[in-house]
Scaffold this motif. Structure first.
Motif, mmCIF file in Angstrom:
data_model
loop_
_atom_site.group_PDB
_atom_site.id
_atom_site.type_symbol
_atom_site.label_atom_id
_atom_site.label_comp_id
_atom_site.label_asym_id
_atom_site.label_seq_id
_atom_site.Cartn_x
_atom_site.Cartn_y
_atom_site.Cartn_z
ATOM 1 N N ASP A 1 0.797 -1.216 -0.077
ATOM 2 C CA ASP A 1 0.298 0.030 -0.138
ATOM 3 C C ASP A 1 0.775 1.547 0.035
ATOM 4 O OD1 ASP A 1 -2.518 1.410 0.359
ATOM 5 O OD2 ASP A 1 -2.014 1.890 2.324
ATOM 6 N N LEU A 2 1.913 1.335 0.779
ATOM 7 C CA LEU A 2 2.801 2.446 0.847
ATOM 8 C C LEU A 2 3.644 2.544 -0.367
ATOM 9 C CD1 LEU A 2 4.189 2.006 4.505
ATOM 10 C CD2 LEU A 2 2.877 3.669 3.641
ATOM 11 N N VAL A 3 3.833 1.633 -1.160
ATOM 12 C CA VAL A 3 4.471 1.291 -2.534
ATOM 13 C C VAL A 3 3.559 2.216 -3.258
ATOM 14 C CG1 VAL A 3 5.460 0.190 -4.442
ATOM 15 C CG2 VAL A 3 6.113 -0.566 -2.067
ATOM 16 N N ARG A 4 2.566 1.554 -3.453
ATOM 17 C CA ARG A 4 1.302 2.252 -4.300
ATOM 18 C C ARG A 4 1.385 3.503 -4.164
ATOM 19 N NH1 ARG A 4 -3.620 3.471 -3.771
ATOM 20 N NH2 ARG A 4 -3.831 2.499 -1.518
ATOM 21 N N ARG A 5 1.352 4.043 -3.041
ATOM 22 C CA ARG A 5 1.282 5.629 -2.771
ATOM 23 C C ARG A 5 2.316 6.507 -2.839
ATOM 24 N NH1 ARG A 5 -1.185 6.238 2.731
ATOM 25 N NH2 ARG A 5 -0.452 4.333 3.325
ATOM 26 N N GLY A 6 3.452 5.555 -3.113
ATOM 27 C CA GLY A 6 4.712 6.571 -2.920
ATOM 28 C C GLY A 6 5.340 6.793 -1.904
ATOM 29 N N GLU A 7 5.009 6.144 -0.733
ATOM 30 C CA GLU A 7 5.207 6.529 0.545
ATOM 31 C C GLU A 7 6.247 5.536 1.169
ATOM 32 O OE1 GLU A 7 1.604 7.742 2.539
ATOM 33 O OE2 GLU A 7 1.348 9.304 1.010
ATOM 34 N N PHE A 8 6.702 4.477 0.635
ATOM 35 C CA PHE A 8 7.319 3.432 1.144
ATOM 36 C C PHE A 8 8.566 4.254 1.633
ATOM 37 C CE2 PHE A 8 10.016 -0.442 1.691
ATOM 38 C CZ PHE A 8 8.888 -1.202 2.294
ATOM 39 N N PRO A 9 9.071 3.603 2.989
ATOM 40 C CA PRO A 9 10.145 4.888 3.790
ATOM 41 C C PRO A 9 11.640 4.422 3.114
ATOM 42 C CG PRO A 9 9.459 3.093 4.904
ATOM 43 C CD PRO A 9 8.559 2.870 4.073
ATOM 44 N N CYS A 10 11.593 3.545 1.985
ATOM 45 C CA CYS A 10 13.033 3.181 1.269
ATOM 46 C C CYS A 10 12.814 3.422 -0.188
ATOM 47 C CB CYS A 10 13.472 1.668 1.596
ATOM 48 S SG CYS A 10 13.382 1.386 3.314
ATOM 49 N N ARG A 11 13.937 3.446 -0.823
ATOM 50 C CA ARG A 11 13.911 3.551 -2.138
ATOM 51 C C ARG A 11 13.340 2.408 -2.888
ATOM 52 N NH1 ARG A 11 18.537 5.559 -5.402
ATOM 53 N NH2 ARG A 11 16.725 5.751 -6.882
ATOM 54 N N VAL A 12 12.372 2.488 -3.720
ATOM 55 C CA VAL A 12 11.781 1.421 -4.569
ATOM 56 C C VAL A 12 12.023 1.232 -5.888
ATOM 57 C CG1 VAL A 12 9.623 0.141 -4.928
ATOM 58 C CG2 VAL A 12 10.273 1.148 -2.764
ATOM 59 N N LEU A 13 12.470 0.217 -6.539
ATOM 60 C CA LEU A 13 12.533 0.215 -7.803
ATOM 61 C C LEU A 13 11.290 -0.514 -8.556
ATOM 62 C CD1 LEU A 13 16.482 -0.743 -8.128
ATOM 63 C CD2 LEU A 13 15.471 1.406 -8.579
ATOM 64 N N ARG A 14 10.827 -0.125 -9.607
ATOM 65 C CA ARG A 14 9.884 -0.751 -10.202
ATOM 66 C C ARG A 14 10.439 -1.043 -11.891
ATOM 67 N NH1 ARG A 14 5.614 3.237 -8.266
ATOM 68 N NH2 ARG A 14 4.977 2.422 -6.588
ATOM 69 N N VAL A 15 10.358 -2.464 -12.180
ATOM 70 C CA VAL A 15 11.183 -2.880 -13.193
ATOM 71 C C VAL A 15 9.744 -3.697 -13.943
ATOM 72 C CG1 VAL A 15 12.678 -4.061 -14.355
ATOM 73 C CG2 VAL A 15 13.401 -2.810 -12.579
ATOM 74 N N GLY A 16 9.132 -3.091 -14.813
ATOM 75 C CA GLY A 16 8.120 -3.783 -15.246
ATOM 76 C C GLY A 16 7.042 -4.124 -14.288
ATOM 77 N N ARG A 17 6.578 -5.218 -13.992
ATOM 78 C CA ARG A 17 5.770 -5.408 -13.049
ATOM 79 C C ARG A 17 6.328 -5.823 -11.750
ATOM 80 N NH1 ARG A 17 0.322 -8.617 -15.333
ATOM 81 N NH2 ARG A 17 0.197 -8.334 -13.185
ATOM 82 N N THR A 18 7.625 -5.685 -11.747
ATOM 83 C CA THR A 18 8.170 -6.462 -10.486
ATOM 84 C C THR A 18 8.754 -4.966 -9.618
ATOM 85 O OG1 THR A 18 9.297 -8.038 -11.521
ATOM 86 C CG2 THR A 18 10.496 -7.348 -9.463
#
Length: 91
Positions: free
Chosen positions: A44-61
C-alpha cells in the motif's frame, strides 16, 4: 517459546543479517517485515509512493534497494522514493 520465535525473527531482519544475506535489492515483503509492518501495508505504501525506502519498479516487479533499507533501519528516518513527489513551484 513465543518470545524465542520473536527474537529469531528480529535477528533475521537485523541490519547485520541483511548486509550478509541480501543482494542489491530485496522484496517488498521482506523489507516490510524488517521495518515492522505487514506485506499488505508495504505494498500500500509503495502504491502511494510513501514506502520509507527507495523502491525500484522494473516492469511488473517491485524491489526495495538494500542500501536504502539499511540507512532507514539505522537512522530511523524515511528515505522516500520520490517518484511521486509533486513538482516544486517557483517562488
Amino acid at each position: 517459546m513465543h518470545t524465542q520465535s520473536n527474537e529469531l525473527q528480529g535477528t533475521q531482519y537485523s541490519p547485520t543479517r541483511i548486509r550478509a544475506t541480501w543482494d542489491g535489492t530485496g522484496s517488498v515483503e521482506d523489507a516490510s517485515k524488517a521495518l515492522g509492518f505487514s506485506r499488505a501495508k508495504g505494498y500500500d505504501l509503495v502504491r502511494r509512493g510513501e514506502f520509507p525506502c527507495r523502491v525500484l519498479r522494473v516492469g511488473r516487479t517491485t524491489r526495495v534497494v538494500t542500501a536504502s533499507l539499511l540507512r532507514v533501519l539505522e537512522s530511523g528516518e524515511p528515505e522516500y522514493n520520490g517518484a511521486r513527489r509533486a513538482p516544486s513551484t517557483p517562488a
